[in-house]
Scaffold this active site. Structure first.
Site, short mmCIF file in Angstrom:
data_model
loop_
_atom_site.label_atom_id
_atom_site.label_comp_id
_atom_site.label_asym_id
_atom_site.label_seq_id
_atom_site.Cartn_x
_atom_site.Cartn_y
_atom_site.Cartn_z
N TRP B 66 0.83 -1.22 0.00
CA TRP B 66 0.00 0.00 0.00
C TRP B 66 0.85 1.25 0.00
O TRP B 66 2.03 1.21 0.37
CB TRP B 66 -1.03 0.00 1.14
N ASN B 67 0.25 2.34 -0.41
CA ASN B 67 0.95 3.60 -0.64
C ASN B 67 0.25 4.76 0.05
O ASN B 67 -0.94 4.69 0.37
CB ASN B 67 0.97 3.94 -2.14
N HIS B 74 -7.16 19.05 -7.28
CA HIS B 74 -7.39 19.33 -8.71
C HIS B 74 -6.25 18.76 -9.55
O HIS B 74 -5.54 19.50 -10.23
CB HIS B 74 -7.58 20.84 -8.92
N HIS B 78 -10.29 15.24 -12.80
CA HIS B 78 -10.85 15.64 -11.51
C HIS B 78 -12.14 16.42 -11.67
O HIS B 78 -12.50 16.85 -12.78
CB HIS B 78 -9.83 16.43 -10.66
N ASP B 80 -14.61 19.59 -10.36
CA ASP B 80 -14.66 20.92 -9.73
C ASP B 80 -16.04 21.12 -9.11
O ASP B 80 -17.05 21.10 -9.83
CB ASP B 80 -14.46 22.03 -10.77
N HIS B 84 -15.32 25.70 -5.31
CA HIS B 84 -13.97 25.93 -5.82
C HIS B 84 -13.79 27.38 -6.29
O HIS B 84 -12.68 27.92 -6.24
CB HIS B 84 -13.69 24.96 -6.97
N HIS B 213 -15.19 28.89 -15.21
CA HIS B 213 -15.28 28.68 -13.76
C HIS B 213 -16.24 29.68 -13.13
O HIS B 213 -17.09 29.33 -12.32
CB HIS B 213 -13.90 28.84 -13.09
MN LIG Z 1 -10.11 22.02 -11.11
#
Ligand SMILES: [Mn+2]
Ligand SMILES: [Mn+2]
Lengths: 262, 262
Positions: B66-67, B74, B78, B80, B84, B213
């Site tokens: 595992w990590n 973002h 991904h 938004d 945001h 955005h």
């Molecule tokens: Mn974004």
């Protein structure tokens, strides 16, 4: 055969819009307080979430807000890929980025043992329990998520959720013969649980240790942990959407687990 | 009205099993090399993925691998959320954990401008383009993901993908009047793109800056970035599943984006 496959999808959307179908969120909120599994001191631990603000509508970024995430792959509601366990390490397509996407959707079989777990937190689901369930609800189909409902998701706070005592954690699991039955005889997609992991709290001392992980991942099956709201699902009929992040060589990941149901 | 909503779900699963329906993964592999947006130096940057191994079937953990993940919300493919952006900061249910789960599933309208973008990387989609698309494919329904297909996902490596020159980045976007049209006149769910962000590379110098955005999140709409495989989708008919991590107060998150289509 569906006459019109895209028409089927349109019908699903219409049913979601009309309320005949609904989306249930099976995911635990992900925050710094979200508990992660406690391992014995000799083993390297996995961190919970640290959320660090980068900027929030300020001089560092006037119109936006965003954060940095630091967390183990196996934090909160998360997916276990076969590579997570030594028994699955050499299987093909065993990492979060290589599992075929068809496997991210499957029917749910919700097996409720809430009453038994209330009596004993170390309760293990057995073949007999599964057979009783099947007598009522029909045979578990190949490719199904078996969702082990225990009421554990109602336990809030690290202490209650991990339930660690002097001799380790005490939380429910699946008896190894039942796990092997579900894998070999039912070809399930994976096991989903309300607890912190697919193995019982005491499973470090079982023979073999951690049989759920050992057998699930050794057969290319998956795990889902820290699920909520299983009590809102019917025993059969819901569809589960569980798609891990596409981490290259990932052993698992936090994810959003959704159910579509009537 | 569907006669039998759960029967509808069973039909979808049967169609997935028979191959009449299939799952397409629209997600970019997530790894340290996955490019993140470059902001001007005055602003606080968001880090890409650092994957740190905790243990790998060794003395630190004999049977497991595992990590730890460290990354900005973002990063890579991904989501938004409205919080945001400053225009969405006071809307109800505007964070990754509070958005109603119904909104994680929606129909796709795939608008292809690959040829135009090949001619000019600064191409902006206009209302006229959308009207031409609608003349062929019908009106964009309320609640749809508009997926802006540009071929940009074929650009591999940070340099080609971010396409930064002396005067900033050059990558396609949506003209602000078109963005407003899609929001006000079509009530879309959100905008999905193949590029690193829902705004054009040069949008920092637009009026207003970052109009996608600004308008999307100001109206409670969402963004999806760094999508792949849009050319495998029909213009209409596919369903998109895009469910962000349930980060409490999250502004967005990496996620697995899936399409179900014929
Ligand atoms: Mn974004
Ligand atoms: Mn795990």
């Amino acid at each position: 055969m569906a006459d019109n496959p895209l028409g089927l999808l349109a019908q699903v959307l219409a049913a979601l819009d009309s309320g005949q179908l609904k989306i249930i969120d099976l995911t635990t909120p992900l925050e710094p307080e979200t508990p992660v599994i406690d391992l014995p001191e000799m083993f390297a631990p996995s961190p919970g979430l640290t959320l660090t603000e980068i900027s929030r509508y300020d001089s560092r970024g006037p119109a936006w807000y965003w954060n940095v995430l630091n967390l183990g792959e196996h934090t909160g509601t998360h997916f276990d890929a076969p590579v997570h366990w030594i028994t699955g390490k050499d299987l093909p397509n065993n990492t979060t980025d290589t599992i075929p996407p068809r496997k991210f959707i499957g029917p749910a079989c919700v097996i409720d043992a809430t009453a038994q777990v209330e009596q004993s937190p170390d309760f293990l689901l057995t073949i007999e329990h599964v057979q009783q369930w099947e007598a009522q609800h029909g045979r578990i189909p190949a490719g199904a998520w078996v969702l082990f409902q225990t009421g554990w998701g109602k336990r809030k706070g690290r202490e209650a959720f991990l339930n660690v005592q002097a001799d380790g954690a005490h939380s429910p699991g699946v008896h190894q013969s039942c796990m092997q039955f579900l894998i070999q005889e039912r070809d399930i997609l994976g096991l989903g649980v309300e607890t912190v992991g697919t193995d019982a709290g005491q499973a470090g001392g079982f023979e073999p240790p951690f049989p759920s992980h050992t057998f699930l991942h050794g057969s290319g099956k998956f795990g889902l942990t820290s699920l909520l709201n299983l009590e809102l699902l019917p025993p059969t009929g819901a569809i589960i959407i569980a798609a891990p992040l596409k981490i290259v060589d990932g052993s698992g990941s936090p994810l959003r687990v959704l159910a579509i149901t009537a």
